[in-house]
Design a protein around this motif. Structure first.
Motif, PDB file in Angstrom:
ATOM      1  N   ILE A 318       0.829  -1.199   0.082  1.00 14.72           N
ATOM      2  CA  ILE A 318      -0.046   0.037   0.036  1.00 14.72           C
ATOM      3  C   ILE A 318       0.819   1.284   0.079  1.00 14.72           C
ATOM      4  N   TRP A 325      -6.254  -1.262  -1.087  1.00 10.67           N
ATOM      5  CA  TRP A 325      -6.349  -2.299   0.022  1.00 10.67           C
ATOM      6  C   TRP A 325      -6.834  -3.538  -0.388  1.00 10.67           C
ATOM      7  N   TRP A 329      -4.643  -6.873  -0.074  1.00  6.49           N
ATOM      8  CA  TRP A 329      -5.054  -7.746   0.979  1.00  6.49           C
ATOM      9  C   TRP A 329      -5.306  -9.221   0.115  1.00  6.49           C
ATOM     10  N   ILE A 366      -2.747  -0.684  10.463  1.00  6.58           N
ATOM     11  CA  ILE A 366      -3.291  -1.833   9.256  1.00  6.58           C
ATOM     12  C   ILE A 366      -3.890  -2.837  10.116  1.00  6.58           C
ATOM     13  N   GLU A 369      -7.638  -1.817  10.809  1.00  5.98           N
ATOM     14  CA  GLU A 369      -8.229  -1.894   9.663  1.00  5.98           C
ATOM     15  C   GLU A 369      -8.590  -3.349   8.926  1.00  5.98           C
TER      16      GLU A 369
END
Ligand code: B1N
Length: 795
Positions: A318, A325, A329, A366, A369
């Motif tokens: 990122i 994202w 991911w 992170i 999130e």
């Protein structure tokens, strides 16, 4: 390489002469070391070239520990040079084994977890698979243990020398790691980006160790990071001298805890250095095709200690590559997989949110999130509050690393069938339901190249005489030995080798610790880290029971046994240290009793480590694997003993279950509670050790003696042990299993009365041990998780 002994001798003597210094064993060691490394360098270069040209998928195994043991002898074995070198040196009047003894083993691990990583490295290279390790270069490995008045003392060890180290510094590959600082949003060309302002930079410098596979063709890399001051940190927010000291501290020493968690900031610094440095290094080699990362590499995290690899890979994609994202991911969770090694509560890593937030502010955001998105998806699925709580990564201000590791990886495995079942059905039930195809089992293994071919060359030779040498490449072929379990001359040779290995152990102990042992006694060996659940306490209580029987009953005169103990306790683990003290006290009493000593002898081997294990295991008649059922995730010592023809006395726990399945319960001594039973007792709090004491006169008497202080030196030791067994509720079910353990020991004595039958059982154990080679484990990981392709060495 060398085609003949004569050629070896000539090069060796030429090199010795050219040094122009006085001849000594140290010089011989230095020369042999250099020669071996010259051979290795060539293969190493060639292997790396092949990997670059072929673009095959690479595996990176990240582990906070690598317990590799001594290197020289093992490399000579894998290069197929050991015998040639040994004979050559013999003719020059030099003992190869004495040269080997000069090497200090790098103790960069505590126990099973670190040793497993080392066995895996050996198997990867031997199977010609492109798999490399990332770890930390601790200046001090695990402490050296000495006993003073029967108590464990710890001395720092220093394995790094001035020259001829196993590793090579790679200054060119150093990277910087940011700690602390503030997260800032800044405007970049491609939109908003995140930046850490004013971090404290630490330089991570890699040191590479070559991992030589069987036949020397493939040489992979174990890369260990060392923390140093960074020149980016010109304006740290503290005095420079303080910064310097704190930085050096990061990789100063290995945390001496096995299956225990510390929660200390220094440990967190170590973990992040390992993850960030390794990932930066990996990504710099794959940046041209990051979209294809899951196809070009696999990352395996060894327990949760490197679980920060998940948010760190996210951060790189990122922040450094401006990915969004979802894309980051997707790639992260198709690249990383995770191995769980324990269900013990005290070993579960839980980091205080504030600690992570202050040391690693970007990483914290992170993780938050990841947690937020995961919870959101669970809520959308209509999960209830209780499930939501169990599945949350952050709960009540703590970050649960195991949940982070499961959520962030594409496959999760336990290390033995039973352990994986417990994970799926109990410990991680909700996670398993959420990700039904993620969980799988990979039963641990051990490299037969160290634990049989190297540690027991005599037995290895006998096996080859019987079934040919193909078993070395395909260890499951050890099963062909089954046909020799009825062959009298084979059995006799096996017995003779066992005696020889006992003599070698005796010689070693005499030299090291001035201990004298009766070679005709039964060698009963309990070696592993000291931990409540491993039940060294049950073993010593049983010996006390035997002593009492000998004293009480003039007809009870059992065959002589030597009970060996070996293992270290974490310096902060009071219980384990008290048990060590008690064993030493009991040893003094029993060994000095004129009657008892004719039947029982207790030997506590100081400073148990890989090198000591290589002496002890081949000499064993009996292997003690007596953990409280459900607690030992796998165990790997159990496999090493089996492969050397020892018979196991053990519970249905960890990989013991599969050992019994392979060899048959008639070739082992199985006892004790089952995992289900233990877990039910724990759940219902329904175990009461007092009931055992009241219903068993022998145990009652033993407890009385303990209370009186007959078996301990000083009241504190007695109070503590009694306190554990009585007032603390005997958490490891020692008293509950004691009589069934004693009965299993009686069966051992009965069986030992028939030496041929005993040897037969030993041979059946070796024959059934092939499946426990880590070659099998690694092949399964490769087939089911990593999908690696063999890269045949061209040599
Ligand atoms: O890992 C081994 C298993 O064979 C053993 O059964 C298991 O106990 C061992 C924190 C650990 N589990 N957890 C650890 C080590 C260090 C540390 O700081 C936990 N070690 C194990 C290999 O699978």
């Amino acid at each position: 390489m060398f085609s003949s002994k004569e050629e070896f001798k000539k090069t060796f003597t030429d090199r010795i002469e050219s040094k122009g210094t006085e001849k000594s064993l140290e010089l011989a060691h230095e020369i042999l070391w250099e020669m071996t490394n010259d051979w290795i360098q060539e293969s190493w270069k060639r292997t790396n070239q092949l990997y670059e040209e072929n673009h095959e998928k690479q595996l990176y195994y990240i582990s906070i520990e690598f317990l590799i043991g001594r290197v020289l002898g093992q490399n000579l074995i894998n290069l197929n040079f050991y015998n040639l070198v040994k004979e050559g040196l013999d003719e020059l009047g030099i003992e190869l084994s004495e040269i080997e003894e000069l090497e200090i083993e790098p103790g960069l691990g505590n126990g099973g977890l670190g040793r497993l990583a080392a066995c895996f490295m050996d198997s990867l290279a031997s199977l010609e698979l492109p798999g490399h390790g990332y770890g930390l270069r601790y200046r001090g490995g695990l402490f050296t243990q000495h006993f003073v008045n029967g108590n464990q003392t710890e001395q720092p060890t220093n394995w790094i020398k001035d020259k001829n180290n196993v590793d090579t510094r790679r200054e060119d590959l150093a990277v910087d790691i940011p700690y602390y600082g503030e997260v800032q949003l800044v405007m970049g060309l491609d939109g908003m980006r995140t930046k850490i302002e004013n971090p404290e930079w630490v330089k991570a410098v890699p040191y590479d160790i070559p991992i030589v596979g069987a036949n020397g063709g493939t040489v992979n890399t174990l890369r260990l990071w060392q923390a140093e001051v960074s020149n980016r940190s010109s304006s740290v927010g503290k005095e420079y001298a303080v910064y310097e000291r704190e930085t050096a501290h990061i990789t100063d020493r290995l945390y001496p805890d096995d299956s225990l968690e510390t929660g200390k900031i220094l440990r967190l610094k170590q973990q992040y250095l390992l993850c960030s440095a390794s990932l930066q290094n990996i990504i710099s080699n794959h940046k041209s095709s990051l979209e294809k990362l899951p196809e070009s590499i696999a990352i395996q995290i060894n327990d949760t200690h490197p679980a920060l690899a998940v948010p760190e890979l996210m951060r790189i994609l990122i922040d450094d590559f401006s990915w969004d994202w979802e894309r980051a991911w997707d790639v992260t969770t198709r690249t990383i997989s995770y191995t769980n090694h324990t269900i013990l509560e005290e070993a579960m890593e839980k980091w205080d949110s504030h600690l992570i937030q202050s040391l690693l502010p970007r990483i914290f955001l992170i993780i938050e999130e990841i947690d937020r998105r995961f919870k959101e998806s669970l809520q959308n699925q209509g999960k209830d509050d209780e499930t939501l709580r169990k599945l949350s990564i952050i709960e009540d201000g703590v970050i649960k690393m195991a949940v982070l590791a499961v959520v962030g990886s594409y496959r999760v495995n336990g290390v033995a069938k039973l352990h994986t079942e417990i994970l799926k059905k109990r410990e991680m039930k909700e996670l398993n339901e959420q990700f039904p195809n993620k969980f799988h089992n990979k039963t641990n293994g051990i490299t037969h190249r160290r634990w049989l071919i190297k540690a027991n060359q005599e037995l290895s030779g006998l096996v080859t005489e019987a079934i040919g040498s193909q078993w070395m490449k395909e260890p499951e072929r050890l099963s062909e030995l089954h046909y020799f379990s009825q062959n009298q001359s084979f059995l006799q040779n096996f017995q003779e080798i066992k005696s020889l290995k006992k003599e070698q152990l005796i010689h070693h102990l005499q030299r090291d610790q001035n201990i004298i042992v009766d070679p005709s006694s039964i060698f009963d060996i309990h070696i592993k880290r000291f931990h409540g659940y491993k039940r060294q306490l049950m073993n010593i209580l049983h010996i006390q029971m035997l002593y009492d029987r000998i004293k009480r009953d003039s007809t009870y005169r059992p065959y002589p046994r030597t009970f060996f103990f070996g293992g270290k306790a974490a310096p902060s683990y009071h219980f384990a240290k008290q048990v060590i003290k008690m064993i030493n006290t009991v040893a003094t009493k029993v060994n000095n009793d004129p009657l008892a000593r004719q039947h029982l002898h207790i030997v506590f081997v100081e400073n148990y480590n890989v090198t000591q294990a290589e002496y002890l295991i081949p000499a064993a008649d009996v292997s003690e694997q007596i953990s409280t059922a459900s607690k030992e995730a796998s165990g790997t010592g159990n496999m090493k003993f089996m492969m050397n023809g020892a018979l196991t006395i053990g519970t249905f726990d960890g990989a013991n279950v599969e050992i019994f399945e392979q060899v048959g319960q008639e070739n082992a001594f199985v006892f004790g509670m089952r995992a289900e039973q233990v877990m039910d007792y724990e759940k219902n709090h329904s175990y009461n050790p007092k009931e055992i004491i009241e219903s068993d006169v022998e145990i009652e008497k033993l407890m009385e003696e303990l209370v009186k202080g007959d078996w301990t030196e000083g009241k504190a030791n007695a109070d503590f042990i009694v306190g554990q067994l009585l007032h603390e509720g005997d958490p490891y079910f020692v008293l509950k299993d004691l009589q069934s353990y004693a009965k299993a020991h009686e069966k051992i004595l009965d069986a030992y009365e028939n030496p041929i039958k005993w040897a037969e059982m030993g041979v059946e154990n070796i024959a059934a041990s092939g499946i426990f080679s880590s070659d099998r484990t690694i092949q399964q990981y490769s087939d089911d998780v990593w999908h690696l392709t063999k890269v045949p060495s061209i040599y």
